[in-house]
Design an enzyme around this catalytic site. Structure first.
Site, short mmCIF file in Angstrom:
data_model
loop_
_atom_site.label_atom_id
_atom_site.label_comp_id
_atom_site.label_asym_id
_atom_site.label_seq_id
_atom_site.Cartn_x
_atom_site.Cartn_y
_atom_site.Cartn_z
N LYS A 13 0.83 -1.22 0.00
CA LYS A 13 0.00 0.00 0.00
C LYS A 13 0.87 1.26 0.00
O LYS A 13 0.64 2.18 -0.78
CB LYS A 13 -0.93 0.01 1.23
CG LYS A 13 -1.87 -1.19 1.30
CD LYS A 13 -2.85 -1.08 2.47
CE LYS A 13 -2.20 -1.13 3.82
NZ LYS A 13 -1.65 -2.46 4.20
N ARG A 64 -9.65 0.86 8.87
CA ARG A 64 -9.30 -0.52 9.17
C ARG A 64 -10.43 -1.23 9.90
O ARG A 64 -10.30 -2.42 10.19
CB ARG A 64 -8.05 -0.55 10.05
CG ARG A 64 -6.75 -0.83 9.29
CD ARG A 64 -5.63 -0.69 10.30
NE ARG A 64 -4.43 -1.38 10.02
CZ ARG A 64 -3.34 -0.80 9.51
NH1 ARG A 64 -3.37 0.43 9.10
NH2 ARG A 64 -2.24 -1.50 9.39
N ARG A 103 12.03 -5.33 5.12
CA ARG A 103 11.89 -3.96 4.60
C ARG A 103 12.49 -2.88 5.50
O ARG A 103 12.61 -3.01 6.70
CB ARG A 103 10.43 -3.65 4.26
CG ARG A 103 9.52 -3.44 5.41
CD ARG A 103 8.11 -3.13 4.89
NE ARG A 103 7.14 -3.14 5.98
CZ ARG A 103 5.84 -3.02 5.82
NH1 ARG A 103 5.33 -2.87 4.61
NH2 ARG A 103 5.05 -3.02 6.86
N ARG A 149 10.94 -0.88 10.97
CA ARG A 149 9.84 -0.72 11.91
C ARG A 149 9.91 -1.76 13.03
O ARG A 149 10.21 -2.92 12.79
CB ARG A 149 8.51 -0.88 11.16
CG ARG A 149 8.16 0.35 10.35
CD ARG A 149 7.02 0.10 9.43
NE ARG A 149 5.87 -0.54 10.07
CZ ARG A 149 4.68 -0.64 9.50
NH1 ARG A 149 4.49 -0.12 8.31
NH2 ARG A 149 3.69 -1.25 10.11
N ARG A 171 -0.95 -8.76 13.40
CA ARG A 171 -1.46 -7.77 12.43
C ARG A 171 -2.31 -8.43 11.36
O ARG A 171 -3.32 -7.88 10.91
CB ARG A 171 -0.30 -6.99 11.79
CG ARG A 171 0.33 -6.00 12.76
CD ARG A 171 1.77 -5.72 12.44
NE ARG A 171 1.96 -4.94 11.24
CZ ARG A 171 3.11 -4.88 10.56
NH1 ARG A 171 4.16 -5.57 10.97
NH2 ARG A 171 3.20 -4.14 9.48
P1 AMP Z 1 0.65 0.51 9.09
O1 AMP Z 1 1.83 1.42 8.93
O2 AMP Z 1 -0.53 0.95 8.29
O3 AMP Z 1 1.00 -0.93 8.87
O4 AMP Z 1 0.20 0.64 10.63
C1 AMP Z 1 1.08 0.28 11.69
C2 AMP Z 1 0.30 0.11 12.98
O5 AMP Z 1 -0.35 1.34 13.33
C3 AMP Z 1 -0.84 -0.92 12.91
O6 AMP Z 1 -0.40 -2.25 13.13
C4 AMP Z 1 -1.74 -0.42 14.05
O7 AMP Z 1 -1.20 -0.73 15.32
C5 AMP Z 1 -1.64 1.10 13.88
N1 AMP Z 1 -2.65 1.63 12.91
C6 AMP Z 1 -2.41 2.21 11.71
N2 AMP Z 1 -3.54 2.59 11.10
C7 AMP Z 1 -4.54 2.22 11.94
C8 AMP Z 1 -5.96 2.31 11.87
N3 AMP Z 1 -6.59 2.86 10.80
N4 AMP Z 1 -6.68 1.83 12.92
C9 AMP Z 1 -6.08 1.30 14.00
N5 AMP Z 1 -4.75 1.15 14.12
C10 AMP Z 1 -3.97 1.62 13.11
#
Ligand code: AMP
Length: 221
Positions: free
Chosen positions: A13, A88, A127, A161, A172
Site C-alpha cells: 500500500k 481498518r 523492509r 519498523r 497484524r
Molecule cells: P501501518 O503502517 O498501516 O501498517 O500501521 C502500523 C500500525 O499502526 C498498525 O499495526 C496499528 O497498530 C496502527 N494503525 C495504523 N492505522 C490504523 C488504523 N486505521 N486503525 C487502527 N490502528 C492503526
C-alpha cells in the site's frame, strides 16, 4: 479522486501510494505514519499507542479518526486523497464517509491489493525505509544501494519498523482478517471496489493501479 488502498500488512500500500503521489499529485494520508510520528514525538498519545502498535494490535478508532479529521480539516487534499491503512474497521469506514460528506467530498474507489499470505512474512521482515524521504527498500527485492545512499534523496539513514517481525505480523494479519477484511464487502456493496494483483513486480502493480483508477467499471459492476 479520493481513494482507499486496502490490503494486509506487506501488500504494498505504501509503495503504491508513493507512485500516486509522484504521478498524480495526490496526497497520502497514512494513519500508520501519523501514529509513528506521534510516538516519536513523545506525547502522551504517542506513549499510549506505541505499545499497542509494537504488539500488532489496532489502536482505538477514536484516535485514528481524530488524526484523519485533523488532516482533512487542515485542507491537505491535493488533487485527491489516498487513504493508506485507513479505514481498518467498519466504524472507521462509517466515520470516514460522514467526515467526507461533511466537507462535500466522497470516496471514489477502494483498491483491494490481493496478495498471498505466504509472501507477507518475507516482505515485511526485509523492509526498511529512508529516514529522510520515506523511499521503501527491501533486503532481497530492492536493496539499499551499495554506496549506502538513498537512490531518491541520497539520505544515509534507514529505519526498520519495530513491528516488522514475525510475531507482530501474525497479530497484524489476524487483525486484518477479523477487523479490516469485512471492508472489502462493504465497499463492494457501495459499488466502488476495484482489485489489483499485488503479487506482481512493483511497476506492474503501479500500472494496474493506474488502469483500475482510470477505468469506470468497478468489481461486480
Ligand atoms: P501501518 O503502517 O498501516 O501498517 O500501521 C502500523 C500500525 O499502526 C498498525 O499495526 C496499528 O497498530 C496502527 N494503525 C495504523 N492505522 C490504523 C488504523 N486505521 N486503525 C487502527 N490502528 C492503526
Amino acid at each position: 479522486m479520493n481513494i482507499i488502498l486496502l490490503g494486509p500488512p506487506g501488500a504494498g500500500k505504501g509503495t503504491q501510494a508513493r507512485f500516486l503521489v509522484d504521478g498524480r499529485g495526490m496526497v497520502q494520508l497514512s494513519t500508520g505514519d501519523m501514529l509513528r510520528e506521534a510516538r516519536s514525538s513523545g506525547t502522551e498519545m504517542g506513549r499510549r499507542v506505541a505499545e499497542v502498535m509494537d504488539k500488532g494490535h489496532l489502536v482505538t478508532d477514536e484516535i485514528v479518526i481524530g488524526l484523519i479529521r485533523e488532516k482533512i480539516e487542515a485542507g491537505q487534499v491535493g488533487s485527491g486523497i489516498i487513504f493508506d491503512g485507513f479505514p481498518r474497521t467498519l466504524a472507521q469506514a462509517d466515520a470516514l464517509e460522514a467526515l467526507l460528506a461533511e466537507k462535500g467530498m466522497r470516496l471514489d474507489r477502494a483498491v483491494e491489493m490481493r496478495v498471498d499470505d505466504e509472501v507477507l512474512v518475507d516482505r515485511v521482515s526485509g523492509r526498511s525505509t529512508c529516514a529522510n524521504c520515506g523511499e521503501v527498500y527491501h533486503d532481497q527485492t530492492k536493496p539499499v544501494p551499495s554506496d549506502g545512499h538513498c537512490s531518491v534523496c541520497s539520505g544515509t539513514k534507514f529505519n526498520r519498523r519495530a513491528d516488522d517481525n514475525a510475531e507482530s505480523l501474525r497479530t497484524r494479519l489476524m487483525a486484518y482478517y477479523k477487523q479490516t477484511s469485512p471492508l472489502i464487502g462493504y465497499y463492494y456493496a457501495k459499488g466502488i471496489l476495484v482489485a489489483v494483483d499485488g503479487l506482481r513486480e512493483i511497476p506492474e502493480v503501479a500500472e494496474e493501479v493506474r488502469r483500475v483508477l482510470d477505468r469506470s467499471e468497478t468489481v461486480g459492476a
